[in-house]
Design a protein around this motif. Structure first.
Motif, PDB file in Angstrom:
ATOM      1  N   GLN A   1     -45.261   8.303 -23.737  1.00 19.85           N
ATOM      2  CA  GLN A   1     -44.534   8.817 -22.564  1.00 19.85           C
ATOM      3  C   GLN A   1     -44.794   7.836 -21.427  1.00 19.85           C
ATOM      4  OE1 GLN A   1     -45.928  12.463 -20.664  1.00 19.85           O
ATOM      5  NE2 GLN A   1     -43.867  12.934 -19.953  1.00 19.85           N
ATOM      6  N   CYS A   2     -43.734   7.334 -20.825  1.00 24.09           N
ATOM      7  CA  CYS A   2     -43.917   6.351 -19.755  1.00 24.09           C
ATOM      8  C   CYS A   2     -44.702   6.981 -18.595  1.00 24.09           C
ATOM      9  CB  CYS A   2     -42.561   5.848 -19.261  1.00 24.09           C
ATOM     10  SG  CYS A   2     -42.722   4.768 -17.831  1.00 24.09           S
ATOM     11  N   PRO A   3     -45.825   6.378 -18.177  1.00 25.71           N
ATOM     12  CA  PRO A   3     -46.608   6.962 -17.086  1.00 25.71           C
ATOM     13  C   PRO A   3     -45.850   6.971 -15.761  1.00 25.71           C
ATOM     14  CG  PRO A   3     -47.810   5.191 -18.198  1.00 25.71           C
ATOM     15  CD  PRO A   3     -46.396   5.131 -18.686  1.00 25.71           C
ATOM     16  N   SER A   4     -44.823   6.119 -15.665  1.00 29.44           N
ATOM     17  CA  SER A   4     -44.105   6.036 -14.400  1.00 29.44           C
ATOM     18  C   SER A   4     -42.892   6.969 -14.356  1.00 29.44           C
ATOM     19  CB  SER A   4     -43.691   4.583 -14.163  1.00 29.44           C
ATOM     20  OG  SER A   4     -42.899   4.501 -13.029  1.00 29.44           O
ATOM     21  N   CYS A   5     -41.952   6.792 -15.295  1.00 32.05           N
ATOM     22  CA  CYS A   5     -40.726   7.615 -15.223  1.00 32.05           C
ATOM     23  C   CYS A   5     -40.810   8.880 -16.065  1.00 32.05           C
ATOM     24  CB  CYS A   5     -39.494   6.800 -15.600  1.00 32.05           C
ATOM     25  SG  CYS A   5     -39.409   6.327 -17.332  1.00 32.05           S
ATOM     26  N   LYS A   6     -41.895   9.023 -16.837  1.00 33.44           N
ATOM     27  CA  LYS A   6     -42.172  10.246 -17.637  1.00 33.44           C
ATOM     28  C   LYS A   6     -41.202  10.453 -18.796  1.00 33.44           C
ATOM     29  CE  LYS A   6     -45.523  11.394 -14.834  1.00 33.44           C
ATOM     30  NZ  LYS A   6     -46.799  10.842 -15.179  1.00 33.44           N
TER      31      LYS A   6
ATOM     32  N   GLN B   1     -43.485  -2.610 -22.331  1.00 34.68           N
ATOM     33  CA  GLN B   1     -42.674  -2.361 -21.135  1.00 34.68           C
ATOM     34  C   GLN B   1     -41.737  -1.178 -21.350  1.00 34.68           C
ATOM     35  OE1 GLN B   1     -39.960  -5.484 -19.813  1.00 34.68           O
ATOM     36  NE2 GLN B   1     -40.653  -5.086 -17.716  1.00 34.68           N
ATOM     37  N   CYS B   2     -41.554  -0.399 -20.277  1.00 39.92           N
ATOM     38  CA  CYS B   2     -40.616   0.730 -20.340  1.00 39.92           C
ATOM     39  C   CYS B   2     -39.190   0.188 -20.202  1.00 39.92           C
ATOM     40  CB  CYS B   2     -40.895   1.727 -19.225  1.00 39.92           C
ATOM     41  SG  CYS B   2     -39.656   3.022 -19.110  1.00 39.92           S
ATOM     42  N   ARG B   3     -38.330   0.575 -21.134  1.00 35.55           N
ATOM     43  CA  ARG B   3     -36.929   0.113 -21.096  1.00 35.55           C
ATOM     44  C   ARG B   3     -36.102   0.910 -20.091  1.00 35.55           C
ATOM     45  NH1 ARG B   3     -36.910  -3.279 -25.747  1.00 35.55           N
ATOM     46  NH2 ARG B   3     -39.059  -3.928 -25.577  1.00 35.55           N
ATOM     47  N   GLN B   4     -36.714   1.957 -19.545  1.00 36.34           N
ATOM     48  CA  GLN B   4     -35.981   2.795 -18.599  1.00 36.34           C
ATOM     49  C   GLN B   4     -36.249   2.360 -17.151  1.00 36.34           C
ATOM     50  OE1 GLN B   4     -34.840   5.539 -20.754  1.00 36.34           O
ATOM     51  NE2 GLN B   4     -33.159   5.635 -19.298  1.00 36.34           N
ATOM     52  N   CYS B   5     -37.558   2.206 -16.815  1.00 32.81           N
ATOM     53  CA  CYS B   5     -37.886   1.963 -15.400  1.00 32.81           C
ATOM     54  C   CYS B   5     -38.579   0.613 -15.177  1.00 32.81           C
ATOM     55  CB  CYS B   5     -38.761   3.084 -14.856  1.00 32.81           C
ATOM     56  SG  CYS B   5     -40.450   3.059 -15.474  1.00 32.81           S
ATOM     57  N   GLY B   6     -38.929  -0.087 -16.272  1.00 33.31           N
ATOM     58  CA  GLY B   6     -39.528  -1.413 -16.112  1.00 33.31           C
ATOM     59  C   GLY B   6     -41.045  -1.415 -16.013  1.00 33.31           C
TER      60      GLY B   6
HETATM   61 ZN    ZN Z   1     -40.530   4.308 -17.458  1.00 32.25          ZN
END
Ligand code: ZN
Length: 389
Positions: free
Chosen positions: A370-375, A356-361
């Motif tokens: 690299q988070c595919p959602s928030c980059k 899980q991304c700790r930035q955007c969930g």
């Molecule tokens: Zn993210």
């Protein structure tokens, strides 16, 4: 009705502003732009009446008072995905004869972002490179370099991103920039690793750690390179260092550590590591690995150990392991019932996302650096707690 009222107020105030400026050319304006103006603008934007905004733009005369409004409007258009309108506004600002050098840089940076959003990467690159070379040591230098890094990151031109990133890190200590520069080195290393170019790959991982000593990806990558070269003892050192850098990654580190230990010392050193580490920072990956080891030597103790650990650190994965141990011991109906239960929990754990991304969930089954959602870089981690590790 409300919309037209606001539009009317907005246009009226805009007209008054323009009139004031054209009639009192020699006097500096006394008042800043009224707040109602922005409130009206917000209302219009929220209702997504693009034509209303167009009319709004037309009502504003471009002058030093309305420069910021035009700049903001251009950015809003870009964020709404209306890139051509954003480009038009920003280019019309650039065409102003009285534009100051500072304002020109501000507009050019926005225009570069417009070009990037429109996929006109060459134009964005040329504009930014030109600015970076002519506006050296201005207040915008780090912003310009950061935009260039954004561009090369988008193009996945890692060598260029690193080169500009080095320049950027002389201007700023921004954590975000430090982190992504380390990941650019890791990306380079990963590509070299695919071709078994161990030495330059290892060097890039080391460069990543020099830029950002907390970069766990670089430690894990360096360990992979070392084990690829058959240097398993050195690989173990790197992996142990990675476990110290961020204990949350233990489930990623363990399989690699087990493999390297087996190649040099058998499983003795590995079990010792598991026991010591589980005392400090229990996690399901450690508990399951230990109970599987005890199962081979002392099955009764394995079950006792697992129950005790589950009290201390309850997780669904640990519970699944307990059922699996009991399944081997049971017979008849009991075994059938346990098999159904096991199947159910197995499906449940497989359906659950592991990272899980700790930035955007954002969550998923794969570890993305690299988070595919928030980059953002280095923000996706293994999930912990009842449903995770
Ligand atoms: Zn993210």
């Amino acid at each position: 009705m409300g919309l037209f009222l606001v539009l009317f107020v907005a246009l009226f105030v805009g007209w008054i502003m323009g009139r004031k400026n054209s009639t009192l050319k020699n006097k500096p304006p006394k008042k800043s732009i009224p707040k109602d103006y922005f409130r009206g603008l917000n209302h219009l934007l929220n209702d997504q009446h693009s034509e209303a905004i167009d009319a709004f733009v037309d009502s504003l005369e471009v002058n030093s008072e309305t420069f910021d409004i035009h700049l903001t409007l251009g950015n809003l258009f870009r964020k709404k995905g209306e890139i051509q309108k954003a480009i038009n506004i920003h280019q019309s600002l650039l065409a102003r004869p009285e534009i100051s050098e500072r304002e020109m840089h501000m507009v050019q940076m926005e225009l570069a972002s417009d070009f990037m959003s429109a996929g006109l990467l060459d134009r964005a690159g040329r504009l930014l490179l030109n600015m970076a070379s002519t506006s050296r040591k201005t207040e915008f230098q780090s912003k310009i370099l950061s935009l260039l890094v954004d561009l090369y990151e988008f193009e996945q031109s890692w060598d260029k991103a690193i080169q500009i990133g080095d320049e950027l890190l002389r201007e700023t200590t921004s954590k975000k920039e430090v982190k992504r520069q380390a990941h650019f080195h890791c990306e380079m290393a990963q590509n070299l690793q695919k071709d078994e170019l161990w030495k330059p790959a290892y060097q890039h991982y080391k460069d990543a750690l020099t830029v950002d000593p907390s970069c766990i990806r670089a430690s894990i990558g360096a360990a992979d390179v070392l084990s690829g070269q058959g240097r398993h003892r050195d690989s173990i050192k790197e992996l142990k260092h990675a476990a110290e850098q961020d204990p949350e990654f233990i489930s990623v580190i363990l399989p690699k550590l087990k493999e390297s230990y087996q190649k040099v010392w058998g499983s003795g050193g590995y079990i010792k590591f598991l026991q010591e580490y589980n005392q400090k920072k229990p996690s399901t990956a450690l508990i399951v690995a230990l109970s599987q080891h005890y199962m081979e030597t002392d099955p009764e103790y394995a079950e006792m150990f697992l129950v005790e650990q589950l009290r201390r650190h309850p997780t669904i994965k640990g519970f699944k392991e307990l059922i699996s141990l009991q399944l081997t011991d049971s017979q008849g109906y009991n075994q059938q019932h346990l098999a159904v239960l096991f199947e159910l929990i197995d499906q449940l754990t497989q359906a659950k996302h592991k990272y899980q991304c700790r930035q955007c969930g954002f969550s998923g089954h794969q570890l993305h650096w690299q988070c595919p959602s928030c980059k953002n870089w280095g923000v996706v981690k293994p999930i912990h707690g009842l449903e995770g590790e």
